[in-house]
Write a protein that holds these residues in place. Sequence first.
Motif, PDB file in Angstrom:
ATOM      1  N   PHE A 189       0.789  -1.227   0.000  1.00 16.29           N
ATOM      2  CA  PHE A 189       0.000   0.000   0.000  1.00 16.29           C
ATOM      3  C   PHE A 189       0.824   1.280   0.000  1.00 16.29           C
ATOM      4  N   GLY A 190       2.119   1.170   0.222  1.00 15.38           N
ATOM      5  CA  GLY A 190       2.969   2.355   0.269  1.00 15.38           C
ATOM      6  C   GLY A 190       3.122   2.887   1.687  1.00 15.38           C
ATOM      7  N   GLN A 191       4.171   3.675   1.889  1.00 13.83           N
ATOM      8  CA  GLN A 191       4.523   4.189   3.209  1.00 13.83           C
ATOM      9  C   GLN A 191       3.539   5.229   3.725  1.00 13.83           C
ATOM     10  N   SER A 192       3.051   6.106   2.859  1.00 12.49           N
ATOM     11  CA  SER A 192       2.262   7.252   3.332  1.00 12.49           C
ATOM     12  C   SER A 192       0.931   6.852   3.954  1.00 12.49           C
ATOM     13  N   LEU A 193       0.369   5.747   3.546  1.00 10.09           N
ATOM     14  CA  LEU A 193      -0.917   5.321   4.092  1.00 10.09           C
ATOM     15  C   LEU A 193      -0.795   4.813   5.531  1.00 10.09           C
ATOM     16  N   PHE A 194       0.341   4.221   5.850  1.00  7.93           N
ATOM     17  CA  PHE A 194       0.528   3.622   7.172  1.00  7.93           C
ATOM     18  C   PHE A 194       1.789   4.169   7.827  1.00  7.93           C
ATOM     19  N   SER A 195       1.782   5.391   8.189  1.00  3.82           N
ATOM     20  CA  SER A 195       2.958   6.006   8.788  1.00  3.82           C
ATOM     21  C   SER A 195       2.789   6.101  10.299  1.00  3.82           C
ATOM     22  N   GLU A 196       3.393   5.169  10.997  1.00  2.00           N
ATOM     23  CA  GLU A 196       3.365   5.146  12.461  1.00  2.00           C
ATOM     24  C   GLU A 196       4.770   4.849  12.964  1.00  2.00           C
ATOM     25  N   PRO A 197       5.689   5.796  12.814  1.00  2.00           N
ATOM     26  CA  PRO A 197       7.071   5.496  13.189  1.00  2.00           C
ATOM     27  C   PRO A 197       7.243   5.156  14.670  1.00  2.00           C
ATOM     28  N   ALA A 198       6.445   5.726  15.537  1.00  2.00           N
ATOM     29  CA  ALA A 198       6.597   5.442  16.970  1.00  2.00           C
ATOM     30  C   ALA A 198       6.352   3.962  17.254  1.00  2.00           C
ATOM     31  N   TRP A 199       5.331   3.396  16.644  1.00  2.00           N
ATOM     32  CA  TRP A 199       5.024   1.978  16.876  1.00  2.00           C
ATOM     33  C   TRP A 199       6.140   1.103  16.323  1.00  2.00           C
ATOM     34  N   ASP A 200       6.630   1.425  15.109  1.00  2.00           N
ATOM     35  CA  ASP A 200       7.738   0.663  14.544  1.00  2.00           C
ATOM     36  C   ASP A 200       8.971   0.750  15.444  1.00  2.00           C
ATOM     37  N   MET A 201       9.229   1.925  15.988  1.00  2.00           N
ATOM     38  CA  MET A 201      10.368   2.094  16.892  1.00  2.00           C
ATOM     39  C   MET A 201      10.226   1.214  18.121  1.00  2.00           C
ATOM     40  N   LEU A 202       9.054   1.205  18.708  1.00  2.00           N
ATOM     41  CA  LEU A 202       8.826   0.378  19.898  1.00  2.00           C
ATOM     42  C   LEU A 202       9.013  -1.106  19.577  1.00  2.00           C
ATOM     43  N   LEU A 203       8.504  -1.539  18.427  1.00  2.00           N
ATOM     44  CA  LEU A 203       8.653  -2.942  18.030  1.00  2.00           C
ATOM     45  C   LEU A 203      10.126  -3.304  17.847  1.00  2.00           C
ATOM     46  N   VAL A 204      10.863  -2.447  17.148  1.00  2.00           N
ATOM     47  CA  VAL A 204      12.283  -2.706  16.915  1.00  2.00           C
ATOM     48  C   VAL A 204      13.040  -2.763  18.240  1.00  2.00           C
ATOM     49  N   LEU A 205      12.774  -1.810  19.119  1.00  4.33           N
ATOM     50  CA  LEU A 205      13.466  -1.783  20.406  1.00  4.33           C
ATOM     51  C   LEU A 205      13.118  -3.011  21.251  1.00  4.33           C
ATOM     52  N   PHE A 206      11.891  -3.476  21.167  1.00  2.00           N
ATOM     53  CA  PHE A 206      11.469  -4.673  21.894  1.00  2.00           C
ATOM     54  C   PHE A 206      12.253  -5.890  21.399  1.00  2.00           C
ATOM     55  N   ILE A 207      12.339  -6.036  20.092  1.00  2.00           N
ATOM     56  CA  ILE A 207      13.005  -7.194  19.503  1.00  2.00           C
ATOM     57  C   ILE A 207      14.522  -7.122  19.725  1.00  2.00           C
ATOM     58  N   TYR A 208      15.115  -5.975  19.439  1.00  2.00           N
ATOM     59  CA  TYR A 208      16.558  -5.831  19.620  1.00  2.00           C
ATOM     60  C   TYR A 208      16.944  -5.924  21.087  1.00  2.00           C
ATOM     61  N   GLY A 209      16.134  -5.355  21.962  1.00  2.00           N
ATOM     62  CA  GLY A 209      16.429  -5.400  23.388  1.00  2.00           C
ATOM     63  C   GLY A 209      16.495  -6.814  23.907  1.00  2.00           C
ATOM     64  N   ASP A 210      15.678  -7.688  23.342  1.00  2.00           N
ATOM     65  CA  ASP A 210      15.692  -9.080  23.756  1.00  2.00           C
ATOM     66  C   ASP A 210      17.019  -9.730  23.405  1.00  2.00           C
ATOM     67  N   ARG A 211      17.639  -9.278  22.328  1.00  2.00           N
ATOM     68  CA  ARG A 211      18.932  -9.816  21.907  1.00  2.00           C
ATOM     69  C   ARG A 211      20.089  -9.182  22.665  1.00  2.00           C
ATOM     70  N   GLY A 212      19.821  -8.081  23.351  1.00  2.00           N
ATOM     71  CA  GLY A 212      20.877  -7.385  24.073  1.00  2.00           C
ATOM     72  C   GLY A 212      21.666  -6.432  23.201  1.00  2.00           C
ATOM     73  N   ASP A 213      21.184  -6.175  21.987  1.00  2.00           N
ATOM     74  CA  ASP A 213      21.874  -5.276  21.073  1.00  2.00           C
ATOM     75  C   ASP A 213      21.496  -3.832  21.339  1.00  2.00           C
ATOM     76  N   GLN A 214      22.460  -2.930  21.082  1.00  2.00           N
ATOM     77  CA  GLN A 214      22.182  -1.513  21.181  1.00  2.00           C
ATOM     78  C   GLN A 214      21.658  -1.019  19.839  1.00  2.00           C
ATOM     79  N   VAL A 215      20.733  -0.063  19.895  1.00  2.00           N
ATOM     80  CA  VAL A 215      20.170   0.503  18.678  1.00  2.00           C
ATOM     81  C   VAL A 215      20.458   1.999  18.687  1.00  2.00           C
ATOM     82  N   SER A 216      21.136   2.455  17.647  1.00  2.00           N
ATOM     83  CA  SER A 216      21.425   3.886  17.553  1.00  2.00           C
ATOM     84  C   SER A 216      20.183   4.620  17.050  1.00  2.00           C
ATOM     85  N   VAL A 217      20.152   5.903  17.294  1.00  2.00           N
ATOM     86  CA  VAL A 217      19.033   6.727  16.824  1.00  2.00           C
ATOM     87  C   VAL A 217      18.938   6.630  15.302  1.00  2.00           C
TER      88      VAL A 217
END
Length: 176
Positions: free
Chosen positions: A78-106
Motif C-alpha cells: 500500500f505504500g509508506q504514506s498510508l501507514f505512517s506510524e514510526p513510533a510503533w515501529d520504533m517500539l517494536l524494533v526496540l522490543f526485539i533488539y532489546g531481547d537480543r541485548g543489542d544496542q540501537v542507535s538513533v
Amino acid sequence: MKDNVFGPRNATESVTLSSEEAALAHSLLAKLLAGNKGREGEGGEEAAETEVMVAAHEDVLTLARAVYQSRKRRIEHFGQSLFSEPAWDMLLVLFIYGDRGDQVSVTKLAEFSNSPLTTSIRWLDYLESQKLVVRTQSSHDRRKNYVELSEKGRRLLTEYFRSLIEGGTAISGIGV
C-alpha cells in the motif's frame, strides 16, 4: 536495510536455525507437549514454571516479530504514506533488539521505522516524555546516541502481546 533479526521477508523465504537453536526449540516443544509429566516431587513445579515463562516469552517475541514483518509487508502493498506510524515501529524494533541485548542507535532506529531522522527524533522525544524509552550517549563517540526500551516500555509491550495471545488473536503463520 537488510537484517534477518525479524525473520523472513516473505512467505517463500525460510529462517535457518543453528544446531543449538534447533535443539533448544525441540527441547522446549517436547517439554510443552509432554505437559511436564514425571516432574512432580523433583522440584518440578519451579522448573515447570520457568519453562512456561520461557515459552511464553518466546511466544511474545515471535508475535512481536510477526507484527513488525506484517507492517513491512503492508507498506510493500500500500505504500509508506498510508501507514505512517514510526513510533510503533520504533517500539517494536526496540522490543526485539532489546531481547537480543543489542544496542540501537538513533540513526538505525530511524532507518527501521522508515522515517526521516528529524521525524524520528521528534517521536523519540515524545516516547521519552512518556517514559517508554531511554536514550544514552555513546561513551566512545559523543555524537552517537543509543535508544532502548525503559522498564515501563518493555512491560507494556509484553502485556500487550500477551493479551493478544491470551485473547486468541490469530496471526497467520504463528503457532501461538
